[in-house]
Design a protein around this motif. Structure first.
Motif, mmCIF file in Angstrom:
data_model
loop_
_atom_site.group_PDB
_atom_site.id
_atom_site.type_symbol
_atom_site.label_atom_id
_atom_site.label_comp_id
_atom_site.label_asym_id
_atom_site.label_seq_id
_atom_site.Cartn_x
_atom_site.Cartn_y
_atom_site.Cartn_z
ATOM 1 N N TYR A 5 55.252 30.865 -5.398
ATOM 2 C CA TYR A 5 54.648 32.177 -5.281
ATOM 3 C C TYR A 5 53.136 32.011 -5.207
ATOM 4 O O TYR A 5 52.484 31.726 -6.197
ATOM 5 C CB TYR A 5 55.045 33.008 -6.505
ATOM 6 N N CYS A 6 52.565 32.137 -4.018
ATOM 7 C CA CYS A 6 51.128 31.955 -3.842
ATOM 8 C C CYS A 6 50.583 33.021 -2.888
ATOM 9 O O CYS A 6 51.332 33.813 -2.320
ATOM 10 C CB CYS A 6 50.824 30.552 -3.307
ATOM 11 N N TRP A 7 49.279 33.021 -2.711
ATOM 12 C CA TRP A 7 48.626 33.993 -1.853
ATOM 13 C C TRP A 7 49.150 33.904 -0.421
ATOM 14 O O TRP A 7 49.374 34.919 0.234
ATOM 15 C CB TRP A 7 47.107 33.786 -1.891
ATOM 16 N N SER A 9 52.124 32.860 0.660
ATOM 17 C CA SER A 9 53.473 33.407 0.793
ATOM 18 C C SER A 9 53.450 34.930 0.749
ATOM 19 O O SER A 9 54.172 35.580 1.508
ATOM 20 C CB SER A 9 54.399 32.852 -0.297
ATOM 21 N N GLN A 10 52.622 35.495 -0.104
ATOM 22 C CA GLN A 10 52.494 36.955 -0.167
ATOM 23 C C GLN A 10 51.951 37.525 1.133
ATOM 24 O O GLN A 10 52.464 38.513 1.656
ATOM 25 C CB GLN A 10 51.564 37.372 -1.300
ATOM 26 N N LEU A 11 50.901 36.913 1.638
ATOM 27 C CA LEU A 11 50.263 37.403 2.862
ATOM 28 C C LEU A 11 51.217 37.345 4.043
ATOM 29 O O LEU A 11 51.355 38.321 4.791
ATOM 30 C CB LEU A 11 49.004 36.582 3.173
ATOM 31 N N HIS A 13 54.469 37.177 3.991
ATOM 32 C CA HIS A 13 55.605 38.072 3.780
ATOM 33 C C HIS A 13 55.209 39.519 4.111
ATOM 34 O O HIS A 13 55.984 40.261 4.715
ATOM 35 C CB HIS A 13 56.092 37.978 2.337
ATOM 36 N N LYS A 14 54.003 39.867 3.732
ATOM 37 C CA LYS A 14 53.529 41.243 3.927
ATOM 38 C C LYS A 14 53.104 41.524 5.374
ATOM 39 O O LYS A 14 53.416 42.572 5.928
ATOM 40 C CB LYS A 14 52.351 41.488 2.984
ATOM 41 N N ASN A 33 39.946 37.225 -1.543
ATOM 42 C CA ASN A 33 41.041 36.517 -2.210
ATOM 43 C C ASN A 33 40.728 35.063 -2.552
ATOM 44 O O ASN A 33 41.637 34.312 -2.906
ATOM 45 C CB ASN A 33 42.286 36.584 -1.326
ATOM 46 N N ARG A 36 41.823 33.878 -6.007
ATOM 47 C CA ARG A 36 43.283 33.693 -6.067
ATOM 48 C C ARG A 36 43.682 32.384 -5.388
ATOM 49 O O ARG A 36 44.535 31.641 -5.897
ATOM 50 C CB ARG A 36 43.966 34.888 -5.387
ATOM 51 N N ASP A 40 45.495 29.262 -7.136
ATOM 52 C CA ASP A 40 46.754 28.710 -6.618
ATOM 53 C C ASP A 40 46.649 27.202 -6.406
ATOM 54 O O ASP A 40 47.592 26.460 -6.690
ATOM 55 C CB ASP A 40 47.147 29.397 -5.303
#
Length: 191
Positions: A5-7, A9-11, A13-14, A33, A36, A40
Protein backbone atom coordinates in the motif's frame (compact mmCIF):
# COMPACT_ATOMS: atom_id res chain seq x y z
CA UNK A 1 3.46 -11.38 -2.85
CA UNK A 2 1.07 -9.15 -0.91
CA UNK A 3 0.03 -5.87 -2.46
CA UNK A 4 2.03 -3.03 -0.93
CA UNK A 5 0.00 0.00 0.00
CA UNK A 6 1.89 3.06 -1.25
CA UNK A 7 1.30 6.39 -2.97
CA UNK A 8 1.90 4.85 -6.41
CA UNK A 9 -0.66 2.11 -5.91
CA UNK A 10 -3.23 4.62 -4.67
CA UNK A 11 -2.60 7.02 -7.54
CA UNK A 12 -2.75 4.37 -10.24
CA UNK A 13 -5.84 2.78 -8.71
CA UNK A 14 -7.58 6.15 -8.54
CA UNK A 15 -6.45 7.72 -11.85
CA UNK A 16 -5.72 4.70 -14.04
CA UNK A 17 -2.68 2.65 -15.04
CA UNK A 18 -1.54 5.08 -17.76
CA UNK A 19 -1.83 8.27 -15.72
CA UNK A 20 1.91 8.63 -15.08
CA UNK A 21 3.25 7.17 -18.32
CA UNK A 22 1.03 9.41 -20.48
CA UNK A 23 2.36 12.54 -18.79
CA UNK A 24 -0.85 13.51 -17.01
CA UNK A 25 0.83 13.74 -13.60
CA UNK A 26 1.78 17.34 -12.76
CA UNK A 27 4.68 18.72 -10.76
CA UNK A 28 2.25 20.25 -8.28
CA UNK A 29 0.59 16.89 -7.62
CA UNK A 30 3.97 15.26 -7.01
CA UNK A 31 5.17 18.12 -4.81
CA UNK A 32 2.07 17.87 -2.62
CA UNK A 33 2.86 14.18 -2.03
CA UNK A 34 6.65 14.19 -1.62
CA UNK A 35 6.48 13.60 2.13
CA UNK A 36 4.31 10.54 1.51
CA UNK A 37 6.66 9.24 -1.20
CA UNK A 38 9.69 9.66 1.09
CA UNK A 39 7.86 7.89 3.93
CA UNK A 40 6.95 5.04 1.55
CA UNK A 41 10.61 4.70 0.53
CA UNK A 42 11.87 4.82 4.12
CA UNK A 43 9.26 2.34 5.37
CA UNK A 44 9.82 -0.07 2.46
CA UNK A 45 6.28 0.16 1.11
CA UNK A 46 7.19 0.49 -2.58
CA UNK A 47 7.49 -2.60 -4.75
CA UNK A 48 10.20 -1.46 -7.16
CA UNK A 49 9.55 -4.30 -9.58
CA UNK A 50 6.04 -2.92 -10.04
CA UNK A 51 6.48 0.85 -9.51
CA UNK A 52 10.20 1.36 -10.21
CA UNK A 53 9.65 2.53 -13.78
CA UNK A 54 7.29 5.21 -12.50
CA UNK A 55 9.91 6.40 -10.02
CA UNK A 56 12.26 7.13 -12.91
CA UNK A 57 9.75 9.37 -14.67
CA UNK A 58 11.28 12.89 -14.65
CA UNK A 59 8.19 14.46 -13.07
CA UNK A 60 8.63 12.22 -10.02
CA UNK A 61 12.37 11.61 -9.90
CA UNK A 62 13.47 15.22 -10.43
CA UNK A 63 11.02 16.54 -7.83
CA UNK A 64 12.06 13.86 -5.34
CA UNK A 65 15.78 14.54 -5.82
CA UNK A 66 15.25 18.31 -5.54
CA UNK A 67 13.14 17.81 -2.41
CA UNK A 68 15.81 15.68 -0.73
CA UNK A 69 18.53 18.20 -1.63
CA UNK A 70 16.48 21.10 -0.27
CA UNK A 71 15.53 19.27 2.94
CA UNK A 72 19.17 18.33 3.56
CA UNK A 73 20.25 21.96 3.02
CA UNK A 74 17.53 23.34 5.31
CA UNK A 75 18.32 20.80 8.01
CA UNK A 76 22.01 21.62 7.70
CA UNK A 77 21.22 25.29 8.36
CA UNK A 78 18.98 24.32 11.29
CA UNK A 79 21.74 22.15 12.76
CA UNK A 80 24.21 25.00 12.44
CA UNK A 81 21.86 27.37 14.30
CA UNK A 82 21.10 24.84 17.03
CA UNK A 83 24.74 23.88 17.52
CA UNK A 84 25.77 27.54 17.62
CA UNK A 85 23.08 28.24 20.23
CA UNK A 86 24.28 25.27 22.33
CA UNK A 87 27.86 26.51 21.95
CA UNK A 88 26.85 29.98 23.17
CA UNK A 89 25.13 28.42 26.18
CA UNK A 90 28.19 26.27 26.91
CA UNK A 91 30.65 29.17 26.82
CA UNK A 92 28.36 31.47 28.81
CA UNK A 93 27.30 33.94 26.12
CA UNK A 94 23.75 32.79 26.88
CA UNK A 95 23.10 32.24 30.57
CA UNK A 96 21.01 29.40 31.97
CA UNK A 97 18.46 29.70 34.77
CA UNK A 98 17.99 26.72 37.08
CA UNK A 99 14.97 24.48 37.44
CA UNK A 100 13.57 24.03 40.93
CA UNK A 101 11.16 21.46 42.32
CA UNK A 102 8.13 23.26 43.77
CA UNK A 103 5.68 21.51 46.09
CA UNK A 104 2.04 22.47 45.96
CA UNK A 105 1.23 24.03 49.32
CA UNK A 106 -2.25 22.47 49.41
CA UNK A 107 -1.13 18.97 48.35
CA UNK A 108 2.50 18.14 49.24
CA UNK A 109 2.41 14.98 47.07
CA UNK A 110 1.79 17.07 43.95
CA UNK A 111 5.29 17.83 42.71
CA UNK A 112 5.68 20.27 39.86
CA UNK A 113 8.79 21.17 37.97
CA UNK A 114 8.88 24.85 37.37
CA UNK A 115 11.53 26.96 35.73
CA UNK A 116 12.94 29.42 38.16
CA UNK A 117 13.64 32.42 36.06
CA UNK A 118 15.74 34.50 38.39
CA UNK A 119 17.45 36.98 36.13
CA UNK A 120 21.15 37.51 36.40
CA UNK A 121 21.10 41.30 36.43
CA UNK A 122 24.73 41.55 35.37
CA UNK A 123 23.94 39.34 32.37
CA UNK A 124 20.83 41.37 31.54
CA UNK A 125 22.73 44.64 31.71
CA UNK A 126 25.45 43.26 29.43
CA UNK A 127 22.85 42.23 26.84
CA UNK A 128 23.18 38.47 27.40
CA UNK A 129 20.19 36.26 26.71
CA UNK A 130 18.91 33.85 29.34
CA UNK A 131 17.36 30.44 28.73
CA UNK A 132 15.74 28.09 31.19
CA UNK A 133 16.94 24.54 31.73
CA UNK A 134 13.89 23.14 29.97
CA UNK A 135 14.58 25.40 26.96
CA UNK A 136 18.15 24.08 26.83
CA UNK A 137 16.85 20.50 26.99
CA UNK A 138 14.37 21.28 24.20
CA UNK A 139 17.16 22.69 22.04
CA UNK A 140 19.23 19.56 22.72
CA UNK A 141 16.31 17.25 21.83
CA UNK A 142 15.61 19.23 18.64
CA UNK A 143 19.27 18.94 17.71
CA UNK A 144 19.12 15.12 18.00
CA UNK A 145 15.93 15.02 15.92
CA UNK A 146 17.39 17.31 13.27
CA UNK A 147 20.54 15.14 13.10
CA UNK A 148 18.44 12.06 12.41
CA UNK A 149 16.35 13.84 9.76
CA UNK A 150 19.46 15.34 8.15
CA UNK A 151 21.09 11.93 7.89
CA UNK A 152 17.90 10.46 6.42
CA UNK A 153 17.71 13.06 3.67
CA UNK A 154 21.45 12.90 2.97
CA UNK A 155 21.28 9.13 2.52
CA UNK A 156 18.26 9.48 0.22
CA UNK A 157 19.88 12.33 -1.72
CA UNK A 158 23.10 10.36 -2.25
CA UNK A 159 21.25 7.25 -3.42
CA UNK A 160 19.01 9.29 -5.75
CA UNK A 161 22.05 11.04 -7.24
CA UNK A 162 23.62 7.64 -7.89
CA UNK A 163 20.36 6.39 -9.44
CA UNK A 164 20.36 9.47 -11.66
CA UNK A 165 23.59 8.18 -13.18
CA UNK A 166 22.87 4.46 -13.23
CA UNK A 167 19.05 4.54 -13.75
CA UNK A 168 18.86 1.50 -11.43
CA UNK A 169 15.91 2.20 -9.13
CA UNK A 170 16.47 -1.08 -7.25
CA UNK A 171 19.24 0.66 -5.30
CA UNK A 172 16.48 2.21 -3.20
CA UNK A 173 15.72 -1.20 -1.71
CA UNK A 174 18.65 -1.08 0.70
CA UNK A 175 17.72 2.43 1.91
CA UNK A 176 15.01 1.12 4.25
CA UNK A 177 17.32 -1.22 6.14
CA UNK A 178 20.15 1.32 6.17
CA UNK A 179 17.96 4.11 7.54
CA UNK A 180 16.29 1.92 10.15
CA UNK A 181 19.69 0.71 11.32
CA UNK A 182 20.98 4.28 11.56
CA UNK A 183 17.89 5.53 13.43
CA UNK A 184 17.97 2.58 15.83
CA UNK A 185 21.66 3.18 16.57
CA UNK A 186 21.07 6.92 17.00
CA UNK A 187 18.18 6.34 19.40
CA UNK A 188 20.38 4.09 21.54
CA UNK A 189 22.94 6.86 22.05
CA UNK A 190 22.81 8.63 25.37
CA UNK A 191 23.22 12.39 25.20
Amino acid sequence: MAQLYCWFSQLLHKKGQNYISEGLLTDQEVQRNLDRIVNDIVNGKIDYSQYGAYMLQPVIFDNLLSYCRNKAAMLSAELYCLSYTMYCIDIGQITTANTNIVRNQFNPDNVQYMDQFTPDYAALMSGKSTVTTSMRNTISAEYRTACTEYSKYCILRDVLEHIQETRNVYELQWVTANLKQYIRANNNLVY
